[in-house]
Design a protein around this motif. Structure first.
Motif, PDB file in Angstrom:
ATOM      1  N   GLU A   2      -2.732   9.909   6.174  1.00 32.64           N
ATOM      2  CA  GLU A   2      -2.008  10.236   7.388  1.00 32.64           C
ATOM      3  C   GLU A   2      -0.545  10.522   7.061  1.00 32.64           C
ATOM      4  O   GLU A   2      -0.020  10.096   6.048  1.00 32.64           O
ATOM      5  N   LYS A   3       0.096  11.263   7.949  1.00 30.32           N
ATOM      6  CA  LYS A   3       1.518  11.562   7.751  1.00 30.32           C
ATOM      7  C   LYS A   3       2.319  10.272   7.750  1.00 30.32           C
ATOM      8  O   LYS A   3       2.177   9.417   8.630  1.00 30.32           O
ATOM      9  N   ILE A   4       3.152  10.110   6.732  1.00 36.47           N
ATOM     10  CA  ILE A   4       3.935   8.883   6.584  1.00 36.47           C
ATOM     11  C   ILE A   4       5.206   8.974   7.424  1.00 36.47           C
ATOM     12  O   ILE A   4       5.979   9.925   7.299  1.00 36.47           O
ATOM     13  N   LYS A   5       5.394   7.979   8.269  1.00 36.78           N
ATOM     14  CA  LYS A   5       6.568   7.937   9.137  1.00 36.78           C
ATOM     15  C   LYS A   5       7.484   6.750   8.835  1.00 36.78           C
ATOM     16  O   LYS A   5       8.659   6.765   9.200  1.00 36.78           O
ATOM     17  N   LYS A   6       6.921   5.730   8.183  1.00 39.91           N
ATOM     18  CA  LYS A   6       7.736   4.547   7.887  1.00 39.91           C
ATOM     19  C   LYS A   6       7.291   3.963   6.542  1.00 39.91           C
ATOM     20  O   LYS A   6       6.103   3.753   6.313  1.00 39.91           O
ATOM     21  N   ILE A   7       8.272   3.704   5.678  1.00 45.68           N
ATOM     22  CA  ILE A   7       8.009   3.175   4.331  1.00 45.68           C
ATOM     23  C   ILE A   7       8.645   1.805   4.181  1.00 45.68           C
ATOM     24  O   ILE A   7       9.798   1.592   4.571  1.00 45.68           O
ATOM     25  N   GLY A   8       7.888   0.874   3.606  1.00 48.72           N
ATOM     26  CA  GLY A   8       8.410  -0.444   3.296  1.00 48.72           C
ATOM     27  C   GLY A   8       8.828  -0.511   1.837  1.00 48.72           C
ATOM     28  O   GLY A   8       8.198   0.107   0.985  1.00 48.72           O
ATOM     29  N   VAL A   9       9.892  -1.263   1.541  1.00 45.65           N
ATOM     30  CA  VAL A   9      10.347  -1.428   0.160  1.00 45.65           C
ATOM     31  C   VAL A   9      10.533  -2.918  -0.116  1.00 45.65           C
ATOM     32  O   VAL A   9      11.024  -3.659   0.740  1.00 45.65           O
ATOM     33  N   MET A  10      10.130  -3.370  -1.291  1.00 44.66           N
ATOM     34  CA  MET A  10      10.209  -4.788  -1.635  1.00 44.66           C
ATOM     35  C   MET A  10      10.464  -4.965  -3.122  1.00 44.66           C
ATOM     36  O   MET A  10      10.230  -4.064  -3.932  1.00 44.66           O
ATOM     37  N   THR A  11      10.996  -6.134  -3.482  1.00 43.20           N
ATOM     38  CA  THR A  11      11.158  -6.522  -4.886  1.00 43.20           C
ATOM     39  C   THR A  11      10.353  -7.787  -5.112  1.00 43.20           C
ATOM     40  O   THR A  11      10.247  -8.641  -4.240  1.00 43.20           O
ATOM     41  N   SER A  12       9.769  -7.898  -6.306  1.00 45.04           N
ATOM     42  CA  SER A  12       8.887  -9.023  -6.579  1.00 45.04           C
ATOM     43  C   SER A  12       9.004  -9.426  -8.039  1.00 45.04           C
ATOM     44  O   SER A  12       9.408  -8.637  -8.893  1.00 45.04           O
ATOM     45  N   ALA A  99       3.388   3.053   4.237  1.00 45.71           N
ATOM     46  CA  ALA A  99       3.341   3.133   2.775  1.00 45.71           C
ATOM     47  C   ALA A  99       4.327   2.124   2.193  1.00 45.71           C
ATOM     48  O   ALA A  99       5.185   1.589   2.903  1.00 45.71           O
ATOM     49  N   LEU A 100       4.196   1.904   0.893  1.00 44.28           N
ATOM     50  CA  LEU A 100       4.937   0.815   0.255  1.00 44.28           C
ATOM     51  C   LEU A 100       5.511   1.242  -1.093  1.00 44.28           C
ATOM     52  O   LEU A 100       4.820   1.885  -1.897  1.00 44.28           O
ATOM     53  N   VAL A 101       6.785   0.894  -1.323  1.00 40.57           N
ATOM     54  CA  VAL A 101       7.398   1.022  -2.652  1.00 40.57           C
ATOM     55  C   VAL A 101       7.645  -0.387  -3.174  1.00 40.57           C
ATOM     56  O   VAL A 101       8.360  -1.171  -2.546  1.00 40.57           O
ATOM     57  N   THR A 102       7.017  -0.714  -4.296  1.00 37.40           N
ATOM     58  CA  THR A 102       7.152  -2.051  -4.881  1.00 37.40           C
ATOM     59  C   THR A 102       7.977  -1.958  -6.157  1.00 37.40           C
ATOM     60  O   THR A 102       7.712  -1.119  -7.023  1.00 37.40           O
ATOM     61  N   ILE A 103       8.973  -2.820  -6.271  1.00 38.00           N
ATOM     62  CA  ILE A 103       9.854  -2.824  -7.438  1.00 38.00           C
ATOM     63  C   ILE A 103       9.642  -4.135  -8.188  1.00 38.00           C
ATOM     64  O   ILE A 103       9.866  -5.216  -7.638  1.00 38.00           O
ATOM     65  N   PRO A 122      -1.160   3.363   0.823  1.00 40.34           N
ATOM     66  CA  PRO A 122      -0.365   4.097  -0.174  1.00 40.34           C
ATOM     67  C   PRO A 122       0.724   3.220  -0.821  1.00 40.34           C
ATOM     68  O   PRO A 122       1.509   2.582  -0.111  1.00 40.34           O
ATOM     69  N   VAL A 123       0.743   3.201  -2.138  1.00 44.19           N
ATOM     70  CA  VAL A 123       1.745   2.409  -2.863  1.00 44.19           C
ATOM     71  C   VAL A 123       2.277   3.212  -4.060  1.00 44.19           C
ATOM     72  O   VAL A 123       1.548   3.963  -4.691  1.00 44.19           O
ATOM     73  N   ILE A 124       3.553   3.023  -4.345  1.00 45.99           N
ATOM     74  CA  ILE A 124       4.187   3.556  -5.555  1.00 45.99           C
ATOM     75  C   ILE A 124       5.026   2.431  -6.150  1.00 45.99           C
ATOM     76  O   ILE A 124       5.741   1.727  -5.424  1.00 45.99           O
ATOM     77  N   GLY A 125       4.953   2.255  -7.468  1.00 42.95           N
ATOM     78  CA  GLY A 125       5.708   1.199  -8.137  1.00 42.95           C
ATOM     79  C   GLY A 125       6.921   1.728  -8.880  1.00 42.95           C
ATOM     80  O   GLY A 125       6.896   2.837  -9.420  1.00 42.95           O
TER      81      GLY A 125
END
Length: 327
Positions: A2-12, A99-103, A122-125
């Motif tokens: 689906e079209k991405i409208k909001k992305i979450g970002v986190m550090t772990s 979607a999610l960006v994990t750092i 959807p995730v990108i590291g």
């Protein structure tokens, strides 16, 4: 997808200099593309609890030069369970995060990969760890800063070593790989470098120190990666050398977590910015389950499973250089 409208970002996982710069890049790339961005506090632990904050371009001003991570970091046992991951998914969907960006490092990526497989989320590291032990990138965020921090410290230790004719064992981080030890050992002119990839052995270590002594050196620096296999600990190495070379006044410096702190270097700030842009734009292009990395000075994507299972290789040419430099 689906079209991405909001992305979450986190550090772990363990913090690393450059994480804040990466968060900033993710947030501002989202703003550039008119995408909402949400910060997730305390990694997967905060994700399960819905501990979110809306971020915009102004939210991340003045953080590019800050060490650590303002979103905080934590390790989560509960997220390792299917129930914990379901809880996290429910919290993301309730907040309309697409979607999610994990750092982080391999533990962070393992969690992201499993989460993607279970929920098709959807995730990108982005690799953030000072050890530089992630496959698919020549540099992880924080690695360059850690090298500069350690070299500066060793330079100061050498002043003391030469003033008192002392031998210093300096232990640096590197449980599984010796990237930090090898590079700072060459950069700081260490007399010997001990890394997990090269089993020097106690006898060879002693022979090397004897040669240094016979060549006229009155003090020595030995850089030891924490994962080195020669002794049970750096203190065992100290005891062994004292027993066989009583003429040396042997000291140990364990640098520990100071290596993780401090303002990120220019290299790490630029790398974080490049990786953050690539992470967001990869998600918007429909890509998922990848890690952003630096290969041949170009930003590239590596499947998360390869990044996790692959092994970063020690630089064999640099090992030869170190052998020549310690002659």
């Amino acid at each position: 997808m689906e079209k991405i409208k909001k992305i979450g970002v986190m550090t772990s996982g363990g913090d690393a200099p450059g994480m804040n710069a990466a968060i900033r890049a993710v947030v501002r790339t989202c703003a550039y593309h008119n995408i909402d961005c949400v910060g997730i506090y305390r990694g997967y632990e905060g994700m399960m609890q819905g501990d979110f904050i809306d971020l915009n371009a102004r939210s991340v001003k003045g953080i590019i030069n800050k060490g650590g991570t303002f979103l905080k970091s934590a390790r989560s046992i509960e997220f390792r369970t299917k129930e914990g991951r379901q809880k996290a998914y429910n919290a993301l969907r309730a907040a309309n995060i697409d979607a999610l960006v994990t750092i982080g490092g391999d533990g962070t990526f393992t969690g992201a990969m499993i989460f993607n497989q279970e929920f098709d989320f959807p995730v990108i590291g982005i690799p953030g760890t000072i050890d530089n032990d992630i496959f698919g990138t020549s540099h992880t965020l924080g690695y360059d800063t850690a090298l500069n921090t350690v070299v500066e410290v060793i330079d100061k230790i050498r002043d003391t070593a030469s003033s008192h004719n002392r031998l210093f064992f300096v232990e640096v981080m590197g449980r599984d790989v010796g990237h930090i030890a090898l590079n700072v050992g060459v950069g700081a002119g260490a007399e010997e470098i001990l890394i997990p990839e090269e089993d020097l052995g106690l006898d060879r270590l002693l022979e090397s120190l004897v040669r240094s002594k016979e060549s006229g050196k009155s003090s020595s620096i030995v850089v030891v990666a924490e994962g080195d296999k020669i002794g049970k600990s750096v203190f065992e190495l100290k005891d062994y050398v004292e027993e066989h070379m009583p003429e040396y006044d042997v000291r140990v410096s364990v640098l520990g977590h100071m290596q993780r702190g401090g303002s990120p270097s220019c290299f790490d700030r630029v790398l974080a910015s490049r990786m953050g842009v690539k992470a967001v734009e990869s998600l918007l292009d429909g890509k998922s389950n990848y890690m952003v990395g630096l290969l041949c000075d170009k930003i590239a994507l590596t499947p998360l499973d390869r990044a996790i299972k692959g092994q970063s290789k020690i630089n064999k040419e640099l090992i030869r250089v170190s052998d020549i430099m310690t002659t």
